[in-house]
Design a protein around this motif. Structure first.
Motif, PDB file in Angstrom:
ATOM      1  N   ARG A   1     -25.014  -8.552  -1.379  1.00 42.08           N
ATOM      2  CA  ARG A   1     -23.673  -8.782  -1.906  1.00 42.08           C
ATOM      3  C   ARG A   1     -23.418 -10.255  -2.217  1.00 42.08           C
ATOM      4  O   ARG A   1     -24.068 -11.136  -1.664  1.00 42.08           O
ATOM      5  CB  ARG A   1     -22.621  -8.315  -0.877  1.00 42.08           C
ATOM      6  N   LYS A   2     -22.476 -10.467  -3.089  1.00 36.63           N
ATOM      7  CA  LYS A   2     -22.044 -11.832  -3.428  1.00 36.63           C
ATOM      8  C   LYS A   2     -21.700 -12.600  -2.152  1.00 36.63           C
ATOM      9  O   LYS A   2     -21.027 -12.077  -1.258  1.00 36.63           O
ATOM     10  CB  LYS A   2     -20.814 -11.746  -4.341  1.00 36.63           C
TER      11      LYS A   2
ATOM     12  N   THR B   1     -27.301  -8.532  -6.899  1.00 35.70           N
ATOM     13  CA  THR B   1     -26.119  -8.123  -6.143  1.00 35.70           C
ATOM     14  C   THR B   1     -25.315  -7.120  -6.978  1.00 35.70           C
ATOM     15  O   THR B   1     -25.229  -7.246  -8.202  1.00 35.70           O
ATOM     16  CB  THR B   1     -25.228  -9.326  -5.798  1.00 35.70           C
ATOM     17  N   GLY B   2     -24.760  -6.133  -6.314  1.00 39.73           N
ATOM     18  CA  GLY B   2     -23.971  -5.121  -7.025  1.00 39.73           C
ATOM     19  C   GLY B   2     -24.766  -3.921  -7.470  1.00 39.73           C
ATOM     20  O   GLY B   2     -24.207  -2.930  -7.936  1.00 39.73           O
TER      21      GLY B   2
ATOM     22  N   LYS C   1     -21.677  -2.389  -9.152  1.00 40.72           N
ATOM     23  CA  LYS C   1     -20.355  -2.738  -8.644  1.00 40.72           C
ATOM     24  C   LYS C   1     -20.056  -4.208  -8.957  1.00 40.72           C
ATOM     25  O   LYS C   1     -20.532  -5.118  -8.261  1.00 40.72           O
ATOM     26  CB  LYS C   1     -20.273  -2.497  -7.140  1.00 40.72           C
TER      27      LYS C   1
ATOM     28  N   ILE D   1     -18.931  -6.890  -6.208  1.00 42.72           N
ATOM     29  CA  ILE D   1     -19.836  -7.534  -5.234  1.00 42.72           C
ATOM     30  C   ILE D   1     -21.023  -8.225  -5.929  1.00 42.72           C
ATOM     31  O   ILE D   1     -21.979  -8.634  -5.275  1.00 42.72           O
ATOM     32  CB  ILE D   1     -20.347  -6.531  -4.176  1.00 42.72           C
ATOM     33  N   HIS D   2     -20.927  -8.356  -7.257  1.00 41.37           N
ATOM     34  CA  HIS D   2     -21.989  -9.032  -8.019  1.00 41.37           C
ATOM     35  C   HIS D   2     -21.693 -10.526  -8.125  1.00 41.37           C
ATOM     36  O   HIS D   2     -20.563 -10.938  -8.386  1.00 41.37           O
ATOM     37  CB  HIS D   2     -22.108  -8.438  -9.418  1.00 41.37           C
ATOM     38  N   ASP D   3     -22.719 -11.322  -7.934  1.00 44.72           N
ATOM     39  CA  ASP D   3     -22.612 -12.781  -8.032  1.00 44.72           C
ATOM     40  C   ASP D   3     -22.700 -13.181  -9.499  1.00 44.72           C
ATOM     41  O   ASP D   3     -23.756 -13.066 -10.127  1.00 44.72           O
ATOM     42  CB  ASP D   3     -23.756 -13.412  -7.223  1.00 44.72           C
TER      43      ASP D   3
END
Length: 476
Positions: A172-173, A208-209, A221, A224-226
């Motif tokens: 996650r981010k 992430t995501g 998602k 929650i992506h950086d």
């Protein structure tokens, strides 16, 4: 080319690209050029069929039961029994899936496709407690086994089985999990020494995501992506997961890594650097088209060189499937197929770790070699097998942690297998000599001692059992 030489060449091709070839088919193809024989492996209308052993409903039902129990530690007796039932159902469906794939390999009219699926099954090694996810990943590997490597890589990377196995659900981010990014480069694409620790950290942020739904579908998602800037392989940008994959594939060293893996699986356990480089250059030029690469491999003179014929140890799956196909074996008690895999050290859908099965000489040790040499006569004569071969991967892990594994009690089991001897013997001309049968069943040349022994066999049936019980039968 001399027909005898072509006979041996075609036999070698089918041994490596599939699980052997019937004698009538071998006789027919040996009259044609090897290029004609290769056409059988690359039909234009190939339509891979998915395994459908496990339904999504099975998976949902198990997830709902697990969700109801949650992460509770103190369970009531009823809840403990419920948890046991969940595990039992998962194990039953996993065994069903295992046996169904093994049976498909034994019966398929497209053994090359299943052999390629087996290769990718080891390359993208994965373990999951959810048999539906395992089946889903297996079907992805089959559907794209001979297509575009990028598509295969992306689909594998997005599969719930792999995302779960390599912990990308926890990526996650601001709290990246590097496990997936590390294995993507180290084991699936470019190999060690061709990236830095910082490349791992930056690429983990790009993935992430990447997650999945309860229905087993990929889900991205954004929350929650950086979305921050990342520097990977010396380039800086707001990269996502697919952009990272593109940059990995742009590096020719990825083609070298994949070519080396293909070479050691299909050609020789000891790679020839010049041949690997030739294959890698071709792969890069063809933009990772797997069919083109495999056609190039099987068309190369070095594939048929003496040092590459009859020199590879059959994997347990190749051994079991090849024997079963050659003798038209049916198993009244399929559970024995699970025991065979476990004892010989290659349990489908259960690799020892993310690196997969090491292969080569690791397939053989003192206990497994003795069992391998016993199996043909027992399978072909419906005997009893004493299972006490290699340890289960989970037991080996416990040993590595200096913990005491569960006691291994040798299991005696009736094989309950039936070889169709009438069908097998009908494949051969009546005047066929036992030594000619040996030349068909074995990849290495029979030595003088065994040739004399086989020559004195009472019948072709007796000779077949003797030949398949020789150490040479373990080679392909």
């Amino acid at each position: 080319m001399d027909r005898k030489d072509n006979f041996l060449k075609i036999k070698h091709l089918y041994s490596r690209a599939g699980f052997g070839i019937s004698y009538p088919e071998l006789e027919k193809l040996s009259k044609k050029s090897s290029s004609k024989a290769l056409e059988h492996f690359f039909p234009k209308d190939r339509k891979p069929e998915d395994l459908t052993t496990v339904s999504i409903d099975d998976s949902r039902s198990q997830m709902m039961m697990q969700s109801a129990l949650g992460g509770k530690k103190d369970l009531t007796p009823e809840e403990k029994e419920q948890r046991k039932n969940i595990v039992r159902l998962q194990n039953e469906r996993s065994r069903d899936l295992n046996i169904d794939w093994l049976r498909r390999m034994m019966a398929t009219d497209d053994p090359f496709l299943e052999k390629m699926t087996l290769f990718w099954h080891g390359h993208f090694a994965c373990r999951t407690n959810d048999p539906f996810y395992a089946q889903q990943l297996n079907n992805i590997q089959r559907s794209h086994a001979l297509g575009d490597f990028k598509t295969l890589l992306v689909e594998v990377s997005k599969s719930p089985a792999m995302l779960q196995y390599l912990n990308n659900q926890q990526n996650r981010k601001n709290h990246p999990n590097e496990n997936f990014a590390r294995e993507l480069m180290e084991l699936f694409t470019i190999g060690r020494g061709n990236y830095t620790e910082q490349d791992i950290k930056e690429s983990a942020r790009a993935f992430t995501g990447w997650t999945y739904t309860k229905e087993g579908a990929f889900e991205f998602k954004p929350a929650i992506h950086d979305t921050g800037s990342k520097t990977f392989f010396g380039k800086t940008g707001n990269f996502d997961g697919e952009a990272i994959i593109d940059m990995i594939l742009e590096n020719p060293k990825t083609a070298t890594f994949i070519s080396r893996k293909l070479y050691t699986f299909f050609v020789n356990d000891i790679p020839n650097d010049a041949h690997v480089a030739e294959l890698a250059t071709f792969m890069y030029q063809k933009q990772y088209n797997i069919s083109e690469v495999m056609l190039k491999l099987f068309s190369s003179d070095w594939f048929y060189a003496p040092e590459n014929v009859g020199t590879k140890i059959k994997s347990p799956i190749e051994f079991i499937v090849g024997l079963s196909r050659e003798f038209y074996v049916t198993y009244s008690r399929p559970q024995v197929l699970i025991q065979l895999q476990s004892s010989l050290g290659q349990y489908l859908f259960n690799p020892p770790n993310v690196a997969g099965w090491p292969g080569g000489r690791s397939w053989i040790d003192s206990s497994s070699l003795m069992l391998r040499m016993k199996i043909p006569s027992l399978v072909l004569n419906g005997g009893v097998i004493d299972f006490s071969g290699k340890a289960d991967p989970e037991d080996e892990a416990l040993i590595a942690l200096n913990k005491k594994p569960k006691a291994v009690v040798p299991v005696r089991s009736y094989v309950n297998a039936q070889a169709d001897w009438d069908k097998f013997l009908a494949d051969f001309p009546k005047e066929l000599k036992p030594t000619e049968l040996a030349a068909y069943l074995l990849q290495p040349h029979l030595n003088t001692k065994f040739e004399a022994m086989v020559s004195n066999s009472q019948s072709l049936k007796h000779a077949a059992v003797e030949i398949t019980s020789m150490p040479e039968y373990q080679l392909c």
